[in-house]
Enzyme design. Structure first.
Site, mmCIF file in Angstrom:
data_model
loop_
_atom_site.group_PDB
_atom_site.id
_atom_site.type_symbol
_atom_site.label_atom_id
_atom_site.label_comp_id
_atom_site.label_asym_id
_atom_site.label_seq_id
_atom_site.Cartn_x
_atom_site.Cartn_y
_atom_site.Cartn_z
ATOM 1 N N GLY A 63 0.826 -1.199 0.000
ATOM 2 C CA GLY A 63 0.000 0.000 0.000
ATOM 3 C C GLY A 63 0.861 1.250 0.000
ATOM 4 O O GLY A 63 1.860 1.340 0.723
ATOM 5 N N LEU A 66 -1.536 7.247 2.171
ATOM 6 C CA LEU A 66 -0.860 8.035 3.198
ATOM 7 C C LEU A 66 -0.169 7.143 4.214
ATOM 8 O O LEU A 66 0.960 7.404 4.625
ATOM 9 C CB LEU A 66 -1.870 8.943 3.896
ATOM 10 C CG LEU A 66 -2.361 10.091 3.032
ATOM 11 C CD1 LEU A 66 -3.434 10.880 3.765
ATOM 12 C CD2 LEU A 66 -1.210 10.997 2.643
ATOM 13 N N GLY A 68 0.876 3.923 3.878
ATOM 14 C CA GLY A 68 1.966 3.112 3.347
ATOM 15 C C GLY A 68 3.136 3.936 2.837
ATOM 16 O O GLY A 68 4.298 3.619 3.113
ATOM 17 N N HIS A 289 -21.415 8.694 4.848
ATOM 18 C CA HIS A 289 -21.155 10.120 4.772
ATOM 19 C C HIS A 289 -22.402 10.859 4.298
ATOM 20 O O HIS A 289 -23.006 10.478 3.308
ATOM 21 C CB HIS A 289 -20.006 10.372 3.806
ATOM 22 C CG HIS A 289 -19.385 11.719 3.982
ATOM 23 N ND1 HIS A 289 -20.050 12.867 3.652
ATOM 24 C CD2 HIS A 289 -18.186 12.094 4.463
ATOM 25 C CE1 HIS A 289 -19.267 13.906 3.922
ATOM 26 N NE2 HIS A 289 -18.132 13.452 4.420
ATOM 27 N N ARG A 354 -21.313 13.000 11.386
ATOM 28 C CA ARG A 354 -21.790 12.370 10.153
ATOM 29 C C ARG A 354 -22.900 11.362 10.373
ATOM 30 O O ARG A 354 -23.829 11.281 9.581
ATOM 31 C CB ARG A 354 -20.623 11.655 9.503
ATOM 32 C CG ARG A 354 -19.612 12.615 9.010
ATOM 33 C CD ARG A 354 -18.413 11.898 8.487
ATOM 34 N NE ARG A 354 -17.504 12.899 7.961
ATOM 35 C CZ ARG A 354 -16.324 12.636 7.438
ATOM 36 N NH1 ARG A 354 -15.912 11.389 7.371
ATOM 37 N NH2 ARG A 354 -15.575 13.600 6.982
ATOM 38 N N HIS A 429 -18.777 5.445 2.960
ATOM 39 C CA HIS A 429 -17.615 6.286 2.757
ATOM 40 C C HIS A 429 -16.324 5.692 3.312
ATOM 41 O O HIS A 429 -15.262 5.794 2.709
ATOM 42 C CB HIS A 429 -17.885 7.630 3.438
ATOM 43 C CG HIS A 429 -16.777 8.598 3.337
ATOM 44 N ND1 HIS A 429 -16.258 8.983 2.129
ATOM 45 C CD2 HIS A 429 -16.074 9.258 4.281
ATOM 46 C CE1 HIS A 429 -15.273 9.847 2.345
ATOM 47 N NE2 HIS A 429 -15.132 10.019 3.638
ATOM 48 N N ARG A 463 -16.287 7.850 12.530
ATOM 49 C CA ARG A 463 -15.066 8.637 12.408
ATOM 50 C C ARG A 463 -15.425 10.094 12.180
ATOM 51 O O ARG A 463 -16.212 10.409 11.303
ATOM 52 C CB ARG A 463 -14.222 8.141 11.238
ATOM 53 C CG ARG A 463 -13.018 9.017 10.966
ATOM 54 C CD ARG A 463 -12.117 8.457 9.901
ATOM 55 N NE ARG A 463 -12.673 8.507 8.576
ATOM 56 C CZ ARG A 463 -12.705 9.603 7.809
ATOM 57 N NH1 ARG A 463 -12.245 10.744 8.256
ATOM 58 N NH2 ARG A 463 -13.223 9.547 6.606
ATOM 59 N N LEU A 469 -7.024 11.008 7.599
ATOM 60 C CA LEU A 469 -5.735 11.441 7.045
ATOM 61 C C LEU A 469 -4.718 11.551 8.176
ATOM 62 O O LEU A 469 -3.569 11.147 8.060
ATOM 63 C CB LEU A 469 -5.884 12.788 6.337
ATOM 64 C CG LEU A 469 -6.874 12.815 5.168
ATOM 65 C CD1 LEU A 469 -6.901 14.203 4.526
ATOM 66 C CD2 LEU A 469 -6.517 11.778 4.126
HETATM 67 C C1 FAD Z 1 -13.826 10.954 -1.424
HETATM 68 C C2 FAD Z 1 -13.146 10.825 -0.097
HETATM 69 C C3 FAD Z 1 -12.858 11.936 0.667
HETATM 70 C C4 FAD Z 1 -12.217 11.831 1.886
HETATM 71 N N1 FAD Z 1 -11.940 12.949 2.591
HETATM 72 C C5 FAD Z 1 -11.281 12.861 3.756
HETATM 73 C C6 FAD Z 1 -10.931 14.037 4.481
HETATM 74 O O1 FAD Z 1 -11.216 15.150 4.065
HETATM 75 N N2 FAD Z 1 -10.242 13.893 5.631
HETATM 76 C C7 FAD Z 1 -9.886 12.673 6.112
HETATM 77 O O2 FAD Z 1 -9.260 12.610 7.154
HETATM 78 N N3 FAD Z 1 -10.196 11.545 5.440
HETATM 79 C C8 FAD Z 1 -10.876 11.596 4.277
HETATM 80 N N4 FAD Z 1 -11.192 10.455 3.599
HETATM 81 C C9 FAD Z 1 -10.730 9.150 4.106
HETATM 82 C C10 FAD Z 1 -9.272 8.916 3.761
HETATM 83 O O3 FAD Z 1 -8.988 9.409 2.494
HETATM 84 C C11 FAD Z 1 -8.868 7.457 3.775
HETATM 85 O O4 FAD Z 1 -9.378 6.814 4.881
HETATM 86 C C12 FAD Z 1 -7.361 7.311 3.824
HETATM 87 O O5 FAD Z 1 -6.791 8.060 2.795
HETATM 88 C C13 FAD Z 1 -6.913 5.872 3.732
HETATM 89 O O6 FAD Z 1 -5.511 5.847 3.587
HETATM 90 P P1 FAD Z 1 -4.690 4.522 3.595
HETATM 91 O O7 FAD Z 1 -3.282 4.907 3.387
HETATM 92 O O8 FAD Z 1 -5.028 3.723 4.772
HETATM 93 O O9 FAD Z 1 -5.212 3.686 2.342
HETATM 94 P P2 FAD Z 1 -5.358 4.032 0.712
HETATM 95 O O10 FAD Z 1 -5.015 5.441 0.486
HETATM 96 O O11 FAD Z 1 -6.685 3.512 0.394
HETATM 97 O O12 FAD Z 1 -4.229 3.184 0.117
HETATM 98 C C14 FAD Z 1 -4.337 1.801 -0.110
HETATM 99 C C15 FAD Z 1 -3.103 1.342 -0.829
HETATM 100 O O13 FAD Z 1 -3.040 -0.068 -0.780
HETATM 101 C C16 FAD Z 1 -2.787 -0.585 -2.049
HETATM 102 N N5 FAD Z 1 -3.371 -1.919 -2.077
HETATM 103 C C17 FAD Z 1 -4.593 -2.309 -1.626
HETATM 104 N N6 FAD Z 1 -4.722 -3.630 -1.766
HETATM 105 C C18 FAD Z 1 -3.577 -4.092 -2.293
HETATM 106 C C19 FAD Z 1 -3.116 -5.378 -2.658
HETATM 107 N N7 FAD Z 1 -3.853 -6.460 -2.472
HETATM 108 N N8 FAD Z 1 -1.893 -5.470 -3.216
HETATM 109 C C20 FAD Z 1 -1.112 -4.372 -3.408
HETATM 110 N N9 FAD Z 1 -1.496 -3.146 -3.055
HETATM 111 C C21 FAD Z 1 -2.722 -3.011 -2.511
HETATM 112 C C22 FAD Z 1 -3.369 0.402 -3.009
HETATM 113 O O14 FAD Z 1 -2.722 0.285 -4.257
HETATM 114 C C23 FAD Z 1 -3.038 1.712 -2.300
HETATM 115 O O15 FAD Z 1 -1.719 2.078 -2.609
HETATM 116 C C24 FAD Z 1 -11.849 10.550 2.369
HETATM 117 C C25 FAD Z 1 -12.146 9.427 1.615
HETATM 118 C C26 FAD Z 1 -12.815 9.561 0.408
HETATM 119 C C27 FAD Z 1 -13.196 8.321 -0.337
#
Ligand code: FAD
Ligand code: SF4
Ligand code: FES
Lengths: 665, 247
Positions: A63, A66, A68, A289, A354, A429, A463, A469
């Protein structure tokens, strides 16, 4: 201290028969002592790894969102040998890029009474007292450093004329602690982390495997020792071994098919680990959401979020009279409008959290006062009106604040939100559930760490805005790099060979799954199964759940699963890019997860956060928690494909905060 | 509405590709362009023909994954991403030609999917600020004038989609590169590495096989994020300054 909030302490177990009770679960890394010292104590106690040894330690991070990317960059800088994986063509495209509204931090730049303790308090309360106290405190504690880090990377946050950073207030909070970059905060934060990652790739400390999908976890001699990944271009099944594995693979909201998540977001990495022994905690906790663009037709592939910041100035209403629902909203006079959030929750108004805003919207639509096109006999939309804000601030000021969101809305709906109120409706969401981790972010499999949305620990049953983030970056930059040391201090571990039985088993299981999907040659597309699963989940395990509905959903999912394995149609070959094959594997895992989500929801006969159980409500229809019975984390153990899952309960103990029934009235 | 679709099909990077023609009925004007392709793919799957491979993820115009030549235009007739293009921009009976990005530096992987990893390699050559985790000063210790911060944000919104390259007759990635150089060049944090950044990124750009910029402007005209052409002037200016400084 009275913590019982339910009217009775009679015991229910609607899920009896659907699971096997297991031993209680305890977090052995949970620190004690004053809450404000727990994190520094743990950091001090975590053993060190000397720089010369770090090079010899291999770390796999799945991943590049943010969570990873920040972890990979930081571990790479520290001198570990990192392998980073993502399924997109570039790490910069991870789903985190889509986050709009902002990121919280306890900087108190506005001198409005914010502090680490207040951020901690708001987050625990916002999560309906179902998150872990120590974890949340740590999150609030490191939040300020996140902003420093991102600013130093060149993240262009919004600024005031004096050159200092600007803040705004965000869903459910009364202080201005949210840092933002127009409506594209996630993009800017991710680009910052991605750039830090690319810098390490250039320096040779991180090897990047993009277009690679992790399909299996390797657990050898009780420890996570690597992954099996498929090169999505050549179809090659690759074995990657390491001393430790980190999953930062994001959330599984796409189990609902329609959601605000990126289309590729999936549960496979987490689910494969679950099947290998990692517990899945609170899977039914889903955040709905309130401000999304409503569904317009059956072709729809995803739902688009309109940033929650719109609720700072927009007023939400529906007509008082059902007869007005088809009218042009501009022709409905003030006295015939029901600003229902302002009416029911006068102190928070349109800024209620929310879950409350979402349920209130559903209720008015269920009453028949929704607006917009009828979908299956009900109008599912409420107005988000900027007329008053436009009058107060002027059109230019509104455009400066929300212009890009207004443009996006206009593009998708074909309507101009400057002249006609927007229509919004809740959508799936974010998921608060995920793999169970201890205070060190380690799962129940030694050597498997889980960060960001993929773990369960910080948000409880709901949440608050701008805190995902914060959690992703806190985990990746500031928490994991410290806690993982303690585990790695025992390494390097005995090397394992590619013909170790655990490696062979993992590789074979990936091969046979792929062969199966390609050989069924049935009649239905993968997408059609996904859509059907999504309908079941939304109907019975969405905003409102009941015992009967959940039991029905479990039956429907079991039938669907059976049909899927016998009747799915996946064309093409294994040794090439094959998007249907990729989806088939993900949908197979979503189906199993969906069943567990329903069992988890069935067990939790209380309403909390985004999870509203029809059987548990107050006389005026508000959510009713039962702290006497459900103040626990439900951590599920996989017992086999044909066996009932095992439920382990981790009691939630609050020492620095008092559990209270949440009220925003 | 009913459409005739002419789509580039290519099984892999080495096998020759060709245009295939498909008929698609009952397309709703509210569908996005990619949802229209989803419907086509369901139809192909039904008929036993392998679905068309195309790239997408967020479907919100922000991840930069999607990108197609639609009737010869990068991302099609509107100034937006392919996922945010809606079928109401087309008419009943239209014939639509759909091809992958055209550029030697973006080889075709399959059907409409291309390899844009050259962009990542350009960023690796200096598209960052060298700051280690935990070593950052207090955020308010370095004020940034609001106008600079706003402008930096505007150019930092580049999503790395590659439309600028696909639209450019020379196949230049100068708009993409200029956006990053301008973003970091506007901020105090980006100053120490300003000279080496531009020199190294430009060298990588050329090594990847992107063409030179001759100021045609097709890039900015097709950029969904409306990155302005003057980021290329900034790039050239920074390059001259760096050379003068002996880089
Ligand atoms: C439209 C939208 C708006 C949002 N706005 C906000 C906000 O304003 N403020 C806030 O705090 N949060 C917000 N969120 C929530 C937040 O964006 C996410 O919860 C957060 O970014 C998740 O980050 P993450 O690094 O955990 O995962 P992700 O960013 O989802 O990253 C997942 C990673 O894992 C990889 N991956 C997944 N499965 C596999 C696999 N099997 N093999 C290899 N790679 C894999 C993907 O390629 C990706 O790189 C929002 C979400 C959405 C959908
Ligand atoms: S400059 Fe514009 S067209 Fe080019 S990659 Fe960035 S967003 Fe896409
Ligand atoms: S799919 Fe993300 S920009 Fe189009």
């Amino acid at each position: 201290m009275k913590v019982t909030t339910g009217p009775s302490s009679e015991s229910f177990d609607d899920a009896a028969g659907y699971y096997t009770p297991g031993e209680p679960l305890v977090d052995t890394k949970a620190p004690t002592g004053p809450i404000s010292e727990r994190w520094s104590t743990r950091q001090f106690e975590a053993r060190l790894v000397n720089p010369a040894n770090r090079r010899k330690l291999d770390v796999i991070i799945v991943g590049t969102g943010l969570a990873g990317a920040s972890a990979a960059a930081t571990m790479g800088e520290a001198g570990y040998n990192v392998k980073s994986f993502c399924y997109q063509d570039s790490p910069r495209r991870a789903h985190s890029i889509a986050a709009q509204g902002g990121i919280n931090a306890a900087k108190n730049y506005k001198e409005d009474g914010d502090s680490v303790h207040r951020l901690f308090y708001d987050t625990v309360k916002g999560g309906d007292y179902r998150s872990r106290e120590s974890n949340v405190y740590r999150l609030a504690e490191v939040s300020a450093s996140i902003i420093d880090q991102c600013v130093a990377q060149g993240v262009p946050f919004a600024r005031e004329y004096g050159g200092l950073l600007d803040n705004r207030s965000f869903g459910g909070v009364q202080v201005s602690r949210t840092f933002y970059a127009r409506g594209q905060t996630g993009q800017q934060l991710l680009i910052g982390a991605y750039q830090a990652l690319e810098r390490q790739i250039a320096a040779g400390t991180v090897s990047m495997y993009s277009r690679h999908e992790m399909l299996e976890l390797i657990v050898a001699d009780g420890k996570a020792r690597g992954i099996i990944a498929r090169d999505m271009v050549t179809g090659e099944i690759e074995t990657h071994l390491a001393d430790v594995v980190v999953l930062a693979s994001g959330g599984y909201g796409n189990v609902f098919y329609l959601s605000t998540n990126a289309m590729g977001s999936n549960v496979t990495a987490a689910w494969r680990a679950h099947r290998k022994g990692a517990y899945m905690a609170n899977p039914c906790y889903t955040q709905i959401h309130p401000t999304c663009i409503p569904v317009s037709g059956s072709h729809q592939s995803k739902l688009t979020l309109m940033s929650e910041s719109l609720r700072n100035d927009g007023r939400i209403w529906v007509p008082k009279n059902q007869a007005d629902c088809e009218k042009d909203p501009r022709e409905i006079p003030e006295e015939d409008r029901d600003y229902y959030l302002e009416r029911i929750y006068p102190s928070f108004g349109n800024l209620v959290p929310r879950d409350i805003a979402s349920r209130a919207a559903k209720n008015v639509c269920d009453e028949g006062r929704g607006v917009g096109p009828e979908v299956e006999g009900v109008r599912r939309g409420v107005y988000l009106d900027f007329a008053e804000a436009t009058e107060r601030l002027g059109k230019d000021a509104v455009a400066a604040k929300y212009g890009n969101l207004f443009d996006m809305y206009a593009r998708i709906t074909g309507e101009d939100p400057y002249s006609v109120p927007m229509r919004i409706y809740p959508a799936v969401h974010y998921v608060m559930g995920g793999l169970w981790v201890d205070y060190d972010l380690q799962s129940t499999i030694p050597g498997l760490f889980v960060t960001g949305e993929a773990n369960f620990s910080d948000h409880g049953a709901n949440r608050l805005g701008a805190s995902a983030l914060m959690q992703g970056l806190a985990d990746g930059y500031f928490v994991l790099p410290h806690t993982i040391r303690d585990y790695l201090a025992d390494g390097p571990f005995e090397p394992i060979a590619e013909d170790h039985p655990a490696v062979v088993e993992a590789r074979e299981s990936v091969r046979s799954r792929i062969d199966h999907f390609l050989s069924v040659n049935g009649t239905r597309s993968v997408d059609s199964y996904h859509r059907e699963l999504g309908n079941i989940m939304w109907e019975y395990c969405g905003m409102e759940r009941s015992e009967d509905g959940l039991k029905k959903a479990i039956d429907l999912i079991r039938t669907l699963k059976d049909d899927f394995y016998r009747n799915v149609k996946v064309l093409g070959a294994a040794e090439t890019m094959n998007q249907s094959l990729e989806k088939a594997g993900r949908v197979a895992d979503f189906i199993e997860l969906g069943e567990l989500m329903c069992i988890d929801a069935l067990n939790r006969r209380e309403s909390c956060g985004g999870h509203f159980r029809a059987e548990s409500q107050t006389e005026d229809g508000e959510a009713l928690r039962h702290d006497d019975q459900y103040a626990y984390v439900a951590a599920w153990e996989w017992a086999g494909a044909d066996a009932a899952p095992i439920l382990h309960k981790e009691d939630l103990v609050y020492t620095a905060i008092e559990m209270k029934q949440r009220s925003y009235k | 509405m009913n459409l005739t679709l002419k789509i580039w099909r290519q099984p892999d990077a080495v096998t020759a590709g060709a245009i295939h023609t498909y008929q698609l009925a009952d397309v709703s004007p509210d569908m996005s362009f990619l949802e229209m392709l989803d419907v086509l793919n369901e139809q192909l799957n039904e008929q036993g023909e392998e679905p068309v491979a195309f790239e997408h993820d967020c479907r919100e115009g922000i991840c930069g994954s999607c990108g197609l030549m639609i009737n010869g235009e990068a991302h099609g007739p509107e100034v937006t991403t392919t996922c945010q293009l809606h079928m109401r921009s087309f008419s009943d009976g239209d014939t639509i030609t759909i091809e992958p990005w055209r550029s030697d530096a973006f080889p075709v992987v399959k059907d409409l999917v291309v390899d844009r990893s050259a962009f990542d390699r350009i960023i690796q050559q200096g598209g960052y600020v060298s700051v280690n985790t935990g070593a950052a000063p207090e955020a308010h210790s370095v004020p940034v004038p609001k106008d600079d911060a706003d402008r930096a944000f505007n150019v930092a919104t580049c999503i790395g989609c590659g439309a600028c390259v696909a639209a450019c007759p020379n196949g230049s990635a100068s708009l993409f590169m200029g956006a990053k150089i301008t973003h970091l060049g506007l901020l105090p944090q980006g100053q120490p590495e300003r000279d080496s950044r531009v020199v190294n990124m430009v060298a990588q750009h050329d090594a990847e096989g992107f063409g030179g910029c001759t100021n045609i402007g097709a890039c900015t005209a097709s950029c969904p994020k409306e990155i302005p052409l003057d980021v290329i002037s900034q790039l050239n200016k920074d390059l001259r300054t760096a050379i003068r400084h002996g880089h």
